[in-house]
Design a protein around this motif. Sequence first.
Motif, PDB file in Angstrom:
ATOM      1  N   LYS A 138       0.890  -1.169   0.000  1.00  0.00           N
ATOM      2  CA  LYS A 138       0.000   0.000   0.000  1.00  0.00           C
ATOM      3  C   LYS A 138       0.926   1.217   0.000  1.00  0.00           C
ATOM      4  CE  LYS A 138      -4.343   1.434   1.636  1.00  0.00           C
ATOM      5  NZ  LYS A 138      -5.253   1.588   2.732  1.00  0.00           N
ATOM      6  N   ALA A 139       0.794   2.060  -1.012  1.00  0.00           N
ATOM      7  CA  ALA A 139       1.788   3.133  -1.189  1.00  0.00           C
ATOM      8  C   ALA A 139       1.472   4.352  -0.326  1.00  0.00           C
ATOM      9  CB  ALA A 139       1.882   3.506  -2.655  1.00  0.00           C
ATOM     10  N   ILE A 140       1.748   4.196   0.979  1.00  0.00           N
ATOM     11  CA  ILE A 140       1.580   5.324   1.895  1.00  0.00           C
ATOM     12  C   ILE A 140       2.983   5.787   2.283  1.00  0.00           C
ATOM     13  CG2 ILE A 140       0.689   6.079   4.140  1.00  0.00           C
ATOM     14  CD1 ILE A 140      -1.401   3.827   3.921  1.00  0.00           C
ATOM     15  N   VAL A 141       3.344   6.983   1.848  1.00  0.00           N
ATOM     16  CA  VAL A 141       4.698   7.500   2.104  1.00  0.00           C
ATOM     17  C   VAL A 141       4.584   8.693   3.045  1.00  0.00           C
ATOM     18  CG1 VAL A 141       6.780   8.487   1.058  1.00  0.00           C
ATOM     19  CG2 VAL A 141       5.461   6.728  -0.179  1.00  0.00           C
ATOM     20  N   ILE A 142       5.175   8.549   4.231  1.00  0.00           N
ATOM     21  CA  ILE A 142       5.124   9.642   5.205  1.00  0.00           C
ATOM     22  C   ILE A 142       6.527  10.205   5.311  1.00  0.00           C
ATOM     23  CG2 ILE A 142       4.370  10.313   7.492  1.00  0.00           C
ATOM     24  CD1 ILE A 142       2.514   8.075   7.542  1.00  0.00           C
ATOM     25  N   ASP A 143       6.638  11.441   4.898  1.00  0.00           N
ATOM     26  CA  ASP A 143       7.959  12.023   4.684  1.00  0.00           C
ATOM     27  C   ASP A 143       8.278  13.050   5.775  1.00  0.00           C
ATOM     28  OD1 ASP A 143      10.207  13.261   3.758  1.00  0.00           O
ATOM     29  OD2 ASP A 143       9.390  13.818   1.797  1.00  0.00           O
TER      30      ASP A 143
END
Length: 439
Positions: free
Chosen positions: A401-406
């Motif tokens: 699941k493409a959840i990117v927390i930057d």
Amino acid sequence: MKISIAGTGYVGLVTGVCLASSGHEVTCVEADAKKLSLLKSGKSPIFETGVEELMASCADRLTYTGDYKAAYKGAEVIFICVGTPERGDGYANLKQVYTVAEQIAAAAENDCVVVVKSTVPMGTNDKLDKLFLTKTDKSIRIEVASNPEFLSQGTAVHDFLHAQRIILGVKTRRGEEILRQVYKGFNQPVIVTDQRSAEMIKYASNNFLALKISFINEVANLCEIVGADVETVAYGMGMDSRIGEKFLRSGIGYGGSCFPKDTKALHWLAKYHDYEIKTVKAAIEVNENQKIRLIKKARKYYPSLEGLTAAVLGVTFKPDTDDLRDAPSIQNIAILLEEGVKINVWDPVGCNRLKALYPDELNCCGTIEDAIRGADICLILTEWKKIKEFDLKKYAKLMKKAIVIDGRNCYDLASAGDAGIIYDSIGRRRIMPFPKNEV
Ligand SMILES: NC(=O)c1ccc[n+]([C@@H]2O[C@H](COP(=O)([O-])OP(=O)(O)OC[C@H]3O[C@@H](n4cnc5c(N)ncnc54)[C@H](O)[C@@H]3O)[C@@H](O)[C@H]2O)c1
């Protein structure tokens, strides 16, 4: 001049090689046998751009030894560059500094100047003065001078060679003259003051920068609430020369071997003198919360993190260093493990040190692709160039699941928006063009 350096960490080794590059005969004393053997083989024990090249080019003027007696015996100037880590109660632990001072007192046979480059609380130089008065042979004179260091890891050699100022905290004209000789080859502004003011300049500088970071992080958090964009806000603020653009990048807070311990030490010292330095206290508190902001964000997407696979990109406290001291990654990884998350880590240089802390618990990957493959969430903790240049579409392609927390605001919001991923960063908002009828 004949100069000895106690400690070959980030500050000591850089000081040693840079002083050798300006023509001095430098002996670097290192207590750690592993580091010493690396140095003797021409290798740097720290990851720092340009150090090994300077070590090689000045090899005929640089010596590395564990024999402190021989190194301090005939030195004209001795730099103390050992660590001053945080003590359990927040104050600076000065054990390494006093050990070196005792060693110098026992070994010195000539008049010399002992230069304290380690960051030490106000009054430490005075205490060292007394130590040398009571512990050295009366026939020799050891003078103590404060010369705090302002280099940044990652650009340390450049920062030393092109320092914006050299602070000399001295007691006598003789001390000033000897230190001016040391820095003769460097064309940098010199500020001469007393020892306590020099010690304070270092603490005040680091604490001010930490304050700036915590301030912009709070503004970022508020931007998220009120719907403003922190990058535009910081840009607008930074154009004011009274404020300046540096240290206004929002993120997951400061780490490293300096700001965390130096803020706590100043706070402790103020308290010891019955004064509360409220601005610094607030900066520390804000930073503690900011470090775990990504975990809070992650819970928006997964109320329970248990059983998930997380990709952690970047573990060093900033790019271009291998240093993990007080890096936000340490706390984030500890929380994720505690919550039962499986962690894949990628960092170009930090994984070896991380493995020493977590020998079995983490899956250290050789590429970003391997770290994100099959992951339920990705946390970006250090703004390495390779992460910033990574093809955003790969997150969508490789993650479960493409959840990117930057936590370091590495990507442009528009590009992230077009990449088919859920992208959450710190304090930012995509500024939309005006509706056509309002242009
Ligand atoms: N790292 C930075 O960016 C930075 C910048 C400015 C100032 N400072 C200050 O400079 C000081 C040193 O910081 P660092 O990051 O270089 O520390 P460090 O821990 O990387 O290096 C200290 C070195 O001293 C050695 N050492 C300890 N006792 C010794 C002894 N008796 N004789 C010889 N060697 C000994 C250790 O083995 C180690 O290699 C600290 O006070 C720090 O706050 C650090």
